[in-house]
Motif scaffolding. Sequence first.
Motif, mmCIF file in Angstrom:
data_model
loop_
_atom_site.group_PDB
_atom_site.id
_atom_site.type_symbol
_atom_site.label_atom_id
_atom_site.label_comp_id
_atom_site.label_asym_id
_atom_site.label_seq_id
_atom_site.Cartn_x
_atom_site.Cartn_y
_atom_site.Cartn_z
ATOM 1 N N LEU A 1 0.832 -1.198 0.000
ATOM 2 C CA LEU A 1 0.000 0.000 0.000
ATOM 3 C C LEU A 1 0.869 1.251 0.000
ATOM 4 N N LEU A 2 1.873 1.292 0.871
ATOM 5 C CA LEU A 2 2.781 2.433 0.928
ATOM 6 C C LEU A 2 3.551 2.610 -0.388
ATOM 7 N N THR A 3 3.993 1.496 -0.950
ATOM 8 C CA THR A 3 4.705 1.548 -2.228
ATOM 9 C C THR A 3 3.801 2.127 -3.311
ATOM 10 N N GLY A 4 2.549 1.721 -3.327
ATOM 11 C CA GLY A 4 1.591 2.237 -4.305
ATOM 12 C C GLY A 4 1.341 3.724 -4.125
ATOM 13 N N VAL A 5 1.182 4.155 -2.894
ATOM 14 C CA VAL A 5 0.928 5.580 -2.614
ATOM 15 C C VAL A 5 2.142 6.418 -3.008
ATOM 16 N N ILE A 6 3.325 5.956 -2.673
ATOM 17 C CA ILE A 6 4.556 6.682 -3.017
ATOM 18 C C ILE A 6 4.736 6.733 -4.529
ATOM 19 N N SER A 7 4.508 5.613 -5.194
ATOM 20 C CA SER A 7 4.643 5.578 -6.654
ATOM 21 C C SER A 7 3.668 6.538 -7.315
ATOM 22 N N GLU A 8 2.441 6.567 -6.838
ATOM 23 C CA GLU A 8 1.434 7.464 -7.408
ATOM 24 C C GLU A 8 1.831 8.925 -7.188
ATOM 25 N N SER A 9 2.350 9.227 -6.024
ATOM 26 C CA SER A 9 2.788 10.590 -5.716
ATOM 27 C C SER A 9 3.935 11.017 -6.638
ATOM 28 N N ILE A 10 4.889 10.130 -6.847
ATOM 29 C CA ILE A 10 6.021 10.414 -7.728
ATOM 30 C C ILE A 10 5.524 10.629 -9.150
ATOM 31 N N PHE A 11 4.608 9.799 -9.608
ATOM 32 C CA PHE A 11 4.044 9.928 -10.952
ATOM 33 C C PHE A 11 3.347 11.281 -11.123
ATOM 34 N N GLU A 12 2.534 11.674 -10.132
ATOM 35 C CA GLU A 12 1.818 12.952 -10.205
ATOM 36 C C GLU A 12 2.780 14.128 -10.241
ATOM 37 N N LYS A 13 3.833 14.079 -9.421
ATOM 38 C CA LYS A 13 4.825 15.155 -9.413
ATOM 39 C C LYS A 13 5.549 15.227 -10.754
ATOM 40 N N ASN A 14 5.851 14.077 -11.337
ATOM 41 C CA ASN A 14 6.527 14.031 -12.622
ATOM 42 C C ASN A 14 5.626 14.616 -13.711
ATOM 43 N N GLN A 15 4.344 14.265 -13.690
ATOM 44 C CA GLN A 15 3.401 14.805 -14.665
ATOM 45 C C GLN A 15 3.298 16.321 -14.533
ATOM 46 N N PHE A 16 3.244 16.812 -13.310
ATOM 47 C CA PHE A 16 3.174 18.249 -13.065
ATOM 48 C C PHE A 16 4.430 18.942 -13.603
ATOM 49 N N ARG A 17 5.587 18.353 -13.357
ATOM 50 C CA ARG A 17 6.850 18.925 -13.833
ATOM 51 C C ARG A 17 6.879 18.966 -15.352
ATOM 52 N N ILE A 18 6.416 17.909 -16.009
ATOM 53 C CA ILE A 18 6.378 17.860 -17.470
ATOM 54 C C ILE A 18 5.455 18.957 -18.016
ATOM 55 N N GLU A 19 4.276 19.109 -17.412
ATOM 56 C CA GLU A 19 3.337 20.140 -17.847
ATOM 57 C C GLU A 19 3.915 21.537 -17.624
ATOM 58 N N GLU A 20 4.596 21.724 -16.514
ATOM 59 C CA GLU A 20 5.212 23.014 -16.212
ATOM 60 C C GLU A 20 6.310 23.346 -17.224
ATOM 61 N N GLU A 21 7.140 22.375 -17.564
ATOM 62 C CA GLU A 21 8.194 22.587 -18.561
ATOM 63 C C GLU A 21 7.587 22.912 -19.930
ATOM 64 N N HIS A 22 6.515 22.209 -20.281
ATOM 65 C CA HIS A 22 5.833 22.472 -21.551
ATOM 66 C C HIS A 22 5.314 23.912 -21.582
ATOM 67 N N TRP A 23 4.708 24.357 -20.506
ATOM 68 C CA TRP A 23 4.169 25.710 -20.422
ATOM 69 C C TRP A 23 5.296 26.740 -20.542
ATOM 70 N N GLU A 24 6.418 26.509 -19.864
ATOM 71 C CA GLU A 24 7.559 27.429 -19.943
ATOM 72 C C GLU A 24 8.089 27.517 -21.367
ATOM 73 N N LEU A 25 8.205 26.371 -22.051
ATOM 74 C CA LEU A 25 8.679 26.374 -23.441
ATOM 75 C C LEU A 25 7.703 27.110 -24.353
ATOM 76 N N GLU A 26 6.422 26.913 -24.136
ATOM 77 C CA GLU A 26 5.417 27.592 -24.954
ATOM 78 C C GLU A 26 5.479 29.099 -24.733
ATOM 79 N N CYS A 27 5.638 29.538 -23.492
ATOM 80 C CA CYS A 27 5.760 30.973 -23.199
ATOM 81 C C CYS A 27 7.011 31.546 -23.860
ATOM 82 N N LYS A 28 8.109 30.814 -23.800
ATOM 83 C CA LYS A 28 9.351 31.273 -24.428
ATOM 84 C C LYS A 28 9.165 31.356 -25.945
#
Length: 111
Positions: free
Chosen positions: A5-32
């Motif tokens: 259960l803990l492994t699943g929760v941690i993995s999901e959290s890491i995945f969500e943070k990674n998705q957020f980072r990818i979206e943020e980088e995409h937005w920065e590139l688009e603004c540039k």
Amino acid sequence: GIIALLTGVISESIFEKNQFRIEEEHWELECKRLLLQDQCNQLFDSMGKNADGTVDREELQKGASAIAEFLKRSGVGFAADHLDSMFTIMDTDGSASVDRSEFLHGVLQLA
């Protein structure tokens, strides 16, 4: 049970943070990209144009230092004496002049 259960929760959290980072980088590139596009439009507008709104090789040469400075600020190493080759590449329709679209595409490809 608990470890899985803990492994699943941690993995999901890491995945969500990674998705957020990818979206943020995409937005920065688009603004540039939008900022560079706006600056390219201003650069094109500052050049002398033919009656049809295009820039010929001579006018592009007159703006060589401004183009080289723009590219330098954008992090692109570019020598003003390479502008003649750049003009040939930009002039995709072979008209011996460059319209706004050709100019934007050519400069943004370098940047």
